[in-house]
Design an enzyme around this catalytic site. Structure first.
Site, PDB file in Angstrom:
ATOM      1  N   CYS A  84       0.866  -1.179   0.000  1.00  0.00           N
ATOM      2  CA  CYS A  84       0.000   0.000   0.000  1.00  0.00           C
ATOM      3  C   CYS A  84       0.906   1.233   0.000  1.00  0.00           C
ATOM      4  O   CYS A  84       1.735   1.386   0.904  1.00  0.00           O
ATOM      5  CB  CYS A  84      -0.858  -0.027   1.264  1.00  0.00           C
ATOM      6  SG  CYS A  84      -1.819   1.465   1.546  1.00  0.00           S
ATOM      7  N   CYS A 198      -0.744   3.875  -6.275  1.00  0.00           N
ATOM      8  CA  CYS A 198      -1.674   3.266  -5.321  1.00  0.00           C
ATOM      9  C   CYS A 198      -1.853   1.851  -5.825  1.00  0.00           C
ATOM     10  O   CYS A 198      -2.078   1.646  -7.029  1.00  0.00           O
ATOM     11  CB  CYS A 198      -3.016   4.003  -5.320  1.00  0.00           C
ATOM     12  SG  CYS A 198      -4.320   3.118  -4.420  1.00  0.00           S
TER      13      CYS A 198
END
Ligand code: DGL
Length: 273
Positions: A84, A198
């Protein structure tokens, strides 16, 4: 005299732990599987905290370090991958300070993008929290000082990726808006490379490619992360006897509907953490 730590044998069933706020880390898991098909994996989604992108630095740091502390104590992974960008750009350094297990983070792929661009104009799509990080400023200064880096926060794409993997229809306007917003910035018409900063975004890369058109290439960090994990575990034994485990911090209908997609990624056992 300082002595090197005594190398203890690695339990072949000790898992890799991949951590994200949701399904984004699956874009990393795909690449890890290509290099390490026998690796047992525990995939953790902090879906009770999803999305991370609209939270403060303090909220994200507290959630990530608290959860990873409890997870590593209970599950004894051989390595943790924070799959992440938001969590990594904010909490990687502090988590590394307190946990003894090797930790691989996710860094926005600005360095490879700078090597790829011909026009010198790079777009970067991330969460609100990621694009404002000084970590990103440092990557830009180090690798793209002679380029133009246009950043855009696109939280809608996180929701779109989650919906797509649940099997829900996704409005193509979401992708068109992300492309248009970058295109409308000064020099945006010259973007030829877009950093997917992302881990959710490679899951909707085909839809983004459609929206940006054929002259734009995409780059994300997943190949580099997989190579790093393979390097750090080189020579270790692997034994993957069962389907892998997916842990969620909140149950419910959304998780149930992700099951076919999780199973396609080798995650056949789902539990709450
Ligand atoms: N997948 C996460 C990332 O790479 C963030 C999604 C979110 O929780 O906002 O940044």
């Amino acid at each position: 005299m300082t002595a090197a730590p005594f190398p203890l044998p690695v339990d072949p069933t000790a898992p890799l732990l991949l951590f994200d706020s949701g399904v984004g880390g699956l874009s990393v898991l795909r690449k890890v599987r290509l290099l390490l098909p026998q690796a047992p994996v525990i995939y953790v989604a902090d879906n009770a905290g999803l999305p991370y992108g609209d939270k403060t630095e303090a909220q994200i740091a507290a959630r990530v370090s608290g959860l990873l502390g409890r997870l590593t104590e209970r599950l004894r992974p051989r390595l943790v991958c924070i799959a992440c960008n938001t969590a990594s750009t904010i909490a990687l350094a502090s988590v590394r300070e307190v946990l003894e297990v090797p930790i691989v983070g996710t860094v926005p792929a600005i360095k490879p993008a700078a090597a790829m661009t011909k026009t010198g104009v790079i777009g970067l799509l991330g969460t609100e929290a990621t694009i404002r990080q000084s970590y990103v400023d440092r990557l830009e200064a180090e690798f793209a000082a002679d380029k133009r880096l246009l950043r855009h926060a696109a939280p809608e794409l996180v929701a779109a990726a989650e919906a797509k993997l649940r099997g829900d229809p996704v409005d193509p306007a979401v992708f068109a808006r992300a492309a248009q917003t970058l295109r409308m910035m000064a020099d945006g018409d010259r973007i030829d490379t877009v950093v997917l900063a992302c881990t959710h975004f490679p899951l909707v890369e085909a839809e983004l490619a459609q929206a940006f058109g054929p002259d734009v290439s995409f780059v994300d960090g997943s190949d580099g992360i997989a190579r790093r994990i393979a390097y750090l575990t080189d020579g270790q034994p692997w034994e993957r006897k069962d389907a892998d485990i997916g842990l969620f911090t909140r149950g419910g209908n959304d998780v149930d509907r992700l099951k076919p997609c999780l199973a396609a990624h080798g995650i056949g056992r789902i539990a709450l953490f």
